[in-house]
Design a protein around this motif. Structure first.
Motif, mmCIF file in Angstrom:
data_model
loop_
_atom_site.group_PDB
_atom_site.id
_atom_site.type_symbol
_atom_site.label_atom_id
_atom_site.label_comp_id
_atom_site.label_asym_id
_atom_site.label_seq_id
_atom_site.Cartn_x
_atom_site.Cartn_y
_atom_site.Cartn_z
ATOM 1 N N THR A 1 3.504 -25.440 -0.011
ATOM 2 C CA THR A 1 3.893 -26.808 0.337
ATOM 3 C C THR A 1 3.128 -27.260 1.580
ATOM 4 O OG1 THR A 1 5.672 -26.221 1.879
ATOM 5 C CG2 THR A 1 6.234 -26.270 -0.478
ATOM 6 N N GLU A 2 3.145 -28.548 1.817
ATOM 7 C CA GLU A 2 2.529 -29.073 3.030
ATOM 8 C C GLU A 2 3.222 -28.508 4.266
ATOM 9 O OE1 GLU A 2 0.154 -30.651 5.660
ATOM 10 O OE2 GLU A 2 -0.218 -30.865 3.504
ATOM 11 N N GLU A 3 4.553 -28.343 4.176
ATOM 12 C CA GLU A 3 5.324 -27.788 5.290
ATOM 13 C C GLU A 3 4.948 -26.332 5.556
ATOM 14 O OE1 GLU A 3 7.591 -31.238 3.637
ATOM 15 O OE2 GLU A 3 6.464 -29.559 2.809
ATOM 16 N N ASN A 4 4.697 -25.557 4.498
ATOM 17 C CA ASN A 4 4.218 -24.184 4.687
ATOM 18 C C ASN A 4 2.895 -24.198 5.448
ATOM 19 O OD1 ASN A 4 5.246 -23.289 1.340
ATOM 20 N ND2 ASN A 4 6.334 -22.856 3.245
ATOM 21 N N ARG A 5 2.027 -25.063 5.021
ATOM 22 C CA ARG A 5 0.697 -25.137 5.630
ATOM 23 C C ARG A 5 0.776 -25.527 7.104
ATOM 24 N NH1 ARG A 5 -3.838 -28.201 2.209
ATOM 25 N NH2 ARG A 5 -2.623 -30.060 2.782
ATOM 26 N N ALA A 6 1.771 -26.341 7.435
ATOM 27 C CA ALA A 6 1.954 -26.784 8.823
ATOM 28 C C ALA A 6 2.830 -25.822 9.630
ATOM 29 C CB ALA A 6 2.570 -28.184 8.838
ATOM 30 N N LYS A 7 3.206 -24.695 9.025
ATOM 31 C CA LYS A 7 4.024 -23.670 9.677
ATOM 32 C C LYS A 7 5.393 -24.197 10.117
ATOM 33 C CE LYS A 7 0.015 -21.068 11.323
ATOM 34 N NZ LYS A 7 -0.637 -20.425 12.488
ATOM 35 N N LYS A 8 6.003 -24.996 9.254
ATOM 36 C CA LYS A 8 7.324 -25.543 9.548
ATOM 37 C C LYS A 8 8.409 -24.683 8.901
ATOM 38 C CE LYS A 8 5.819 -30.368 9.943
ATOM 39 N NZ LYS A 8 6.005 -31.752 9.448
ATOM 40 N N TYR A 9 9.571 -24.660 9.533
ATOM 41 C CA TYR A 9 10.726 -24.017 8.925
ATOM 42 C C TYR A 9 11.245 -24.927 7.810
ATOM 43 C CZ TYR A 9 11.195 -20.611 12.726
ATOM 44 O OH TYR A 9 10.989 -19.582 13.621
ATOM 45 N N ILE A 10 11.291 -24.405 6.594
ATOM 46 C CA ILE A 10 11.926 -25.156 5.513
ATOM 47 C C ILE A 10 12.850 -24.214 4.750
ATOM 48 C CG2 ILE A 10 10.259 -27.006 5.214
ATOM 49 C CD1 ILE A 10 9.043 -25.417 2.884
ATOM 50 N N GLY A 11 14.117 -24.499 4.836
ATOM 51 C CA GLY A 11 15.116 -23.733 4.112
ATOM 52 C C GLY A 11 15.624 -24.555 2.945
ATOM 53 N N TRP A 12 16.583 -25.440 3.229
ATOM 54 C CA TRP A 12 17.138 -26.291 2.182
ATOM 55 C C TRP A 12 16.415 -27.632 2.084
ATOM 56 C CZ3 TRP A 12 23.184 -25.797 1.735
ATOM 57 C CH2 TRP A 12 23.513 -24.444 1.563
ATOM 58 N N HIS A 13 15.493 -27.885 2.990
ATOM 59 C CA HIS A 13 14.669 -29.086 2.884
ATOM 60 C C HIS A 13 13.915 -29.033 1.556
ATOM 61 C CE1 HIS A 13 12.028 -32.381 3.950
ATOM 62 N NE2 HIS A 13 10.974 -31.609 3.693
ATOM 63 N N ASP A 14 14.023 -30.097 0.751
ATOM 64 C CA ASP A 14 13.531 -30.030 -0.631
ATOM 65 C C ASP A 14 12.080 -30.481 -0.737
ATOM 66 O OD1 ASP A 14 13.973 -29.215 -3.179
ATOM 67 O OD2 ASP A 14 15.139 -30.972 -3.795
ATOM 68 N N ALA A 15 11.188 -29.648 -0.235
ATOM 69 C CA ALA A 15 9.759 -29.958 -0.244
ATOM 70 C C ALA A 15 9.144 -29.683 -1.610
ATOM 71 C CB ALA A 15 9.044 -29.123 0.811
ATOM 72 N N MET A 16 8.141 -30.462 -1.956
ATOM 73 C CA MET A 16 7.383 -30.254 -3.190
ATOM 74 C C MET A 16 6.154 -29.405 -2.898
ATOM 75 S SD MET A 16 7.529 -34.105 -4.813
ATOM 76 C CE MET A 16 6.755 -33.566 -6.348
ATOM 77 N N ILE A 17 5.679 -28.681 -3.913
ATOM 78 C CA ILE A 17 4.441 -27.933 -3.725
ATOM 79 C C ILE A 17 3.264 -28.898 -3.806
ATOM 80 C CG2 ILE A 17 5.407 -25.785 -4.570
ATOM 81 C CD1 ILE A 17 3.925 -26.161 -7.184
ATOM 82 N N LEU A 18 2.179 -28.531 -3.143
ATOM 83 C CA LEU A 18 0.971 -29.342 -3.176
ATOM 84 C C LEU A 18 0.418 -29.395 -4.598
ATOM 85 C CD1 LEU A 18 -0.684 -27.865 0.020
ATOM 86 C CD2 LEU A 18 0.201 -30.200 -0.222
ATOM 87 N N GLU A 19 -0.157 -30.523 -4.974
ATOM 88 C CA GLU A 19 -0.703 -30.658 -6.326
ATOM 89 C C GLU A 19 -1.804 -29.628 -6.581
ATOM 90 O OE1 GLU A 19 -1.318 -32.107 -10.206
ATOM 91 O OE2 GLU A 19 0.375 -32.103 -8.801
ATOM 92 N N ALA A 20 -2.600 -29.332 -5.586
ATOM 93 C CA ALA A 20 -3.648 -28.321 -5.756
ATOM 94 C C ALA A 20 -3.037 -26.947 -6.030
ATOM 95 C CB ALA A 20 -4.535 -28.269 -4.512
ATOM 96 N N SER A 21 -1.915 -26.657 -5.375
ATOM 97 C CA SER A 21 -1.233 -25.390 -5.606
ATOM 98 C C SER A 21 -0.661 -25.345 -7.021
ATOM 99 C CB SER A 21 -0.117 -25.203 -4.578
ATOM 100 O OG SER A 21 0.580 -23.997 -4.800
ATOM 101 N N ARG A 22 -0.046 -26.441 -7.460
ATOM 102 C CA ARG A 22 0.522 -26.486 -8.810
ATOM 103 C C ARG A 22 -0.565 -26.254 -9.859
ATOM 104 N NH1 ARG A 22 0.975 -29.230 -13.184
ATOM 105 N NH2 ARG A 22 -0.503 -30.808 -12.443
ATOM 106 N N LYS A 23 -1.703 -26.917 -9.702
ATOM 107 C CA LYS A 23 -2.800 -26.765 -10.660
ATOM 108 C C LYS A 23 -3.328 -25.332 -10.678
ATOM 109 C CE LYS A 23 -4.439 -31.550 -10.658
ATOM 110 N NZ LYS A 23 -5.568 -32.456 -10.295
ATOM 111 N N GLU A 24 -3.393 -24.723 -9.507
ATOM 112 C CA GLU A 24 -3.865 -23.336 -9.432
ATOM 113 C C GLU A 24 -2.892 -22.388 -10.112
ATOM 114 O OE1 GLU A 24 -6.563 -20.288 -8.416
ATOM 115 O OE2 GLU A 24 -6.750 -22.463 -8.492
ATOM 116 N N LEU A 25 -1.580 -22.631 -9.949
ATOM 117 C CA LEU A 25 -0.579 -21.814 -10.620
ATOM 118 C C LEU A 25 -0.703 -21.935 -12.132
ATOM 119 C CD1 LEU A 25 2.485 -22.611 -8.339
ATOM 120 C CD2 LEU A 25 1.365 -20.385 -8.539
#
Length: 225
Positions: free
Chosen positions: A15-39
């Protein structure tokens, strides 16, 4: 005849939050489109499963759909990351002068302000693992173990391969509980899109033993957080 039980533990995509080194627990972040395509591109490299249990947060459901598109799945709030309360979407740099945060770093058992106590997080995951055992064992599905979705798969005695798509903290805790590896919580490396596959003989599973086989599974990226 099926003679082993296999459980794959997978972390959600980046997620963008992962990339920015943010704490995200229950915050409902989406994965980056580039990450989704790679998966999606790498999905064929992952093992196959009869059922997928996923955290109900969107970054996990997106990952489950990308990796295991045609596999039936159950969404469960029991497999959410720990709730970071007032620290959700904050970085270490933003929190480092916060007294409550420093206390928590020194003693993680302290309740996070507005969030979840570590003991409650562990109890929630214990209930989540009972949910997994219900799905695998087919001894009767107990609705009290189900997440807020309230749905569950049909009984099938042949279901012995389950994937769990969840969060880094959840996976680290489960690995400490389910394996005989002598690693601390932070020694387990869980890249986004990657994880581990654990395997038991049916007898080991029924007796509640630690897994007898452990292997790393494919990763898609190496995030900064």
């Amino acid at each position: 005849m099926v003679d082993r039980v296999v459980v794959g533990l997978y972390r959600h995509g980046l997620t963008e939050e992962n990339r920015a080194k943010k704490y995200i627990g229950w915050h409902d972040a989406m994965i980056l489109e580039a990450s989704r395509k790679e998966l999606v591109k790498r999905a064929s490299l992952y093992p196959s499963y009869e059922w997928v249990i996923t955290s109900d947060l969107v970054r996990c459901t997106q990952t489950a759909k990308a990796l295991f598109r045609d596999v039936p799945h159950l969404e469960s709030d029991l497999f959410r990351e720990i709730h970071f309360g007032k620290w959700e979407t904050k970085t270490y740099q933003e929190l480092k002068l916060n007294g409550s945060y420093q206390e928590w770093l020194n003693d993680p058992s302290i309740q996070i302000p507005g969030g979840e106590r570590l003991s409650d997080f562990y109890e929630r995951l214990r209930m989540g693992w009972l949910q997994v055992k219900d799905v695998v064992n087919r001894d009767g599905y107990d609705p009290k173990h189900v997440g807020k979705s309230g749905s569950h798969p049909p009984y099938d005695s042949q279901t012995k391969r389950i994937a769990i798509v969840t969060h880094g903290g959840v996976i680290r805790h489960l690995l400490m509980k389910l394996t005989a590896e002598e690693r601390s919580f932070w020694e387990w490396q869980i890249p986004c899109g990657g994880g581990y596959e654990l395997s038991w003989t049916v007898d080991e599973w029924r007796r509640g033993k630690t897994c007898s086989s452990l292997r790393a599974v494919p990763s898609t990226e190496n995030p900064n957080g």
